[in-house]
Design a protein around this motif. Sequence first.
Motif, short mmCIF file in Angstrom:
data_model
loop_
_atom_site.label_atom_id
_atom_site.label_comp_id
_atom_site.label_asym_id
_atom_site.label_seq_id
_atom_site.Cartn_x
_atom_site.Cartn_y
_atom_site.Cartn_z
N ALA A 87 36.42 31.04 38.13
CA ALA A 87 35.33 30.38 38.50
C ALA A 87 34.33 31.93 38.94
CB ALA A 87 35.33 30.36 40.21
N LEU A 88 34.24 33.15 39.29
CA LEU A 88 33.41 34.30 39.63
C LEU A 88 33.50 34.58 38.34
CD1 LEU A 88 33.74 36.42 41.40
CD2 LEU A 88 35.66 38.10 40.69
N ARG A 89 34.40 34.51 37.41
CA ARG A 89 34.00 34.26 35.56
C ARG A 89 32.58 33.28 35.44
NH1 ARG A 89 32.15 37.85 32.22
NH2 ARG A 89 33.43 37.58 29.18
N ALA A 90 32.58 32.72 35.35
CA ALA A 90 31.80 31.36 34.94
C ALA A 90 30.06 31.86 35.67
CB ALA A 90 31.98 30.64 35.67
N ALA A 91 30.29 32.28 37.51
CA ALA A 91 29.56 32.38 37.98
C ALA A 91 28.79 33.74 36.88
CB ALA A 91 30.05 33.18 39.43
N ASP A 92 29.53 34.87 36.66
CA ASP A 92 28.76 36.37 36.45
C ASP A 92 28.53 35.26 35.09
OD1 ASP A 92 29.80 37.52 38.33
OD2 ASP A 92 31.55 38.06 36.58
N LEU A 93 28.80 34.66 34.14
CA LEU A 93 28.01 34.56 32.99
C LEU A 93 26.83 33.49 33.66
CD1 LEU A 93 31.07 33.36 30.75
CD2 LEU A 93 29.60 35.56 30.45
N ALA A 94 26.53 32.59 33.91
CA ALA A 94 25.58 32.19 34.08
C ALA A 94 24.53 32.43 35.45
CB ALA A 94 26.14 30.99 35.73
N GLY A 95 24.86 34.02 35.43
CA GLY A 95 23.73 34.31 36.49
C GLY A 95 23.82 34.42 37.57
N VAL A 96 24.80 34.01 38.09
CA VAL A 96 25.26 33.76 39.46
C VAL A 96 25.86 34.45 40.90
CG1 VAL A 96 26.16 32.36 41.50
CG2 VAL A 96 24.55 30.47 39.18
N ARG A 97 24.56 34.97 42.23
CA ARG A 97 25.88 36.00 42.25
C ARG A 97 26.54 35.91 43.35
NH1 ARG A 97 19.99 39.16 44.03
NH2 ARG A 97 20.05 36.61 44.71
N VAL A 98 28.00 36.34 43.45
CA VAL A 98 28.89 35.89 44.03
C VAL A 98 28.83 37.35 45.81
CG1 VAL A 98 31.36 35.52 45.08
CG2 VAL A 98 30.02 34.68 42.73
N PRO A 99 28.52 37.29 46.82
CA PRO A 99 28.74 36.50 47.41
C PRO A 99 27.45 35.47 47.82
CG PRO A 99 29.05 37.57 48.65
CD PRO A 99 28.76 37.76 47.21
N SER A 100 26.54 36.29 47.52
CA SER A 100 25.19 35.78 48.33
C SER A 100 24.21 34.32 47.16
CB SER A 100 23.85 36.68 47.54
OG SER A 100 23.96 37.04 46.45
N GLU A 101 24.54 34.19 46.30
CA GLU A 101 24.18 32.84 45.69
C GLU A 101 25.66 31.35 45.65
OE1 GLU A 101 20.91 33.02 43.10
OE2 GLU A 101 22.48 34.19 42.29
N LEU A 102 27.22 32.15 45.90
CA LEU A 102 28.09 30.99 45.41
C LEU A 102 28.90 32.08 46.25
CD1 LEU A 102 29.06 28.69 44.61
CD2 LEU A 102 29.52 29.75 43.24
N ALA A 103 29.50 31.36 47.59
CA ALA A 103 30.64 31.50 48.56
C ALA A 103 31.99 31.06 47.60
CB ALA A 103 30.32 31.37 49.66
N LEU A 104 33.13 32.07 47.56
CA LEU A 104 33.83 32.18 47.11
C LEU A 104 35.56 32.31 47.96
CD1 LEU A 104 34.06 32.98 43.10
CD2 LEU A 104 33.86 30.90 43.74
N VAL A 105 35.86 31.27 48.13
CA VAL A 105 37.67 31.60 48.78
C VAL A 105 38.87 30.74 47.53
CG1 VAL A 105 36.67 31.22 51.15
CG2 VAL A 105 37.27 29.40 50.45
N GLY A 106 39.56 31.31 47.56
CA GLY A 106 41.06 30.91 47.11
C GLY A 106 42.03 30.80 47.95
N TYR A 107 43.24 30.45 47.19
CA TYR A 107 44.65 30.39 48.04
C TYR A 107 45.59 30.80 47.10
CZ TYR A 107 48.62 28.16 50.44
OH TYR A 107 49.42 27.16 50.97
N ASP A 108 46.19 31.70 47.75
CA ASP A 108 48.31 32.44 47.78
C ASP A 108 48.05 33.54 48.11
OD1 ASP A 108 49.20 30.16 46.24
OD2 ASP A 108 48.39 30.30 44.41
N ASP A 109 47.23 34.51 47.79
CA ASP A 109 47.10 35.45 48.21
C ASP A 109 47.68 36.47 47.30
OD1 ASP A 109 46.27 38.15 49.34
OD2 ASP A 109 47.42 37.94 51.09
N LYS A 110 47.79 36.71 46.28
CA LYS A 110 48.24 37.64 45.54
C LYS A 110 47.39 38.97 44.47
CE LYS A 110 51.75 34.45 45.03
NZ LYS A 110 52.74 34.12 46.41
N GLU A 111 48.82 38.96 43.60
CA GLU A 111 47.43 40.51 43.66
C GLU A 111 46.41 40.90 43.14
OE1 GLU A 111 48.57 44.29 43.71
OE2 GLU A 111 49.58 42.94 45.89
N PRO A 112 46.56 39.80 41.74
CA PRO A 112 44.91 39.71 41.21
C PRO A 112 43.37 39.52 42.30
CG PRO A 112 46.42 38.82 40.26
CD PRO A 112 46.99 39.07 41.19
#
Length: 395
Positions: A309-334
């Motif tokens: 999702a972060l990559r898609a936001a970058d390509l669409a010119g949408v800033r994370v987190p100011s224009e789109l807040a993202l949260v995930g699940y698992d908390d792995k190294e990446p």
Amino acid sequence: MPKSKATRPPNPRAATPVAAEAPAGTVSLPTGGGAVPITQQEIVSRLGISRGTLHRILVGSPLVKTSTRERVLRELREIDYVPNAVARGLKTRRTHSIGIIGPAAFKTSNIDKINALHIAARARGYSVVFGYSDGSPQAEVTCIRELRSKMVDGFIALSRGLSESLPHYKALQKAGLPLVQLYPLAGLEADCVYVDTRRAFADLTRHLIRLGHSRIALMLDASASQFTVNRELGYRDAMKAAGIALEEDWIIHATPDGSPLPPGGPRAGDPGWDASDYQYGFWGTSQVLARKERPTALVCFSDEYAIGALRAADLAGVRVPSELALVGYDDKEPAKFARVPLTTMHQPDERIGEAAVSLLADRIEGRIPTEGPVTRPLEATLVVRDSCGARARRE
């Protein structure tokens, strides 16, 4: 003149000696002419000890003099002695092995769980046999059959609860084989160690609501598994409790073209069947960001989806987190090293592995008095980083 008897040509099979199977308690030793089995009786005669003493040394019993144990173990190392586990299993009906049925072992979300299961099993004196499935019921059935043929003592199911697999897990129980689930499967009354994903996704959604968001979308995988359903239920719980009117098109099942995939998720031949979760996250978010009215926050199925999702936001010119807040699940190294470090829910993989193996081993060894299923729920914990915008607000 008497007739001579016709003689048959020699049978080539009969002319070739057939090696007898090695008896219980043997090991094959390498020699110049191939492997030669040596029996425990030959070993005890060579070492001048009884078979009982050898057995006590092999199982680690303290009822043997230290000097004797050290001498015997040194001799066994020199001859590279390995007990015949298969023969021992036929005799005792125990192989001290655990079968794990799971999806792709190489996926980030599975690596730590599988590693934790291996470590916990070794600590209890069990080896692990892993059966890889591609997430389809057919592959799970094949895994179950292969693991049963290896005479494992019990099973741990890492699969995500596909309803089509239910009859095959019930068949294991009918055969008297202990089973522990890591994801509860509706309709299966079996021991279970699990993280409450419904509560975890409610916590993620509530966190975004506390940050002032109301237009919150949820991105899931394309399966109809309980694993996925619980995520959606948690999201709905939080939105309802906050009094936020939910728009159904805010719930996205990520696929290459936005169309639903067959029940149970993608399979060979379906669009995107061999795609990674990063790609699914990229596709799903691209569809969301193409809408006229965008959400201000996105709860993602996993960290891998969130990184896509972060990559898609970058390509669409949408800033994370100011224009789109993202949260995930698992908390792995990446998640820690993403371009924008991810806010996520931490899964206690080490505790999951320890609890699952402990429960299964106790079942195998008859240490659990109750016949009914035992459930051991664990909790995920919120880890706040940059992708949700909470840190920026504090600063």
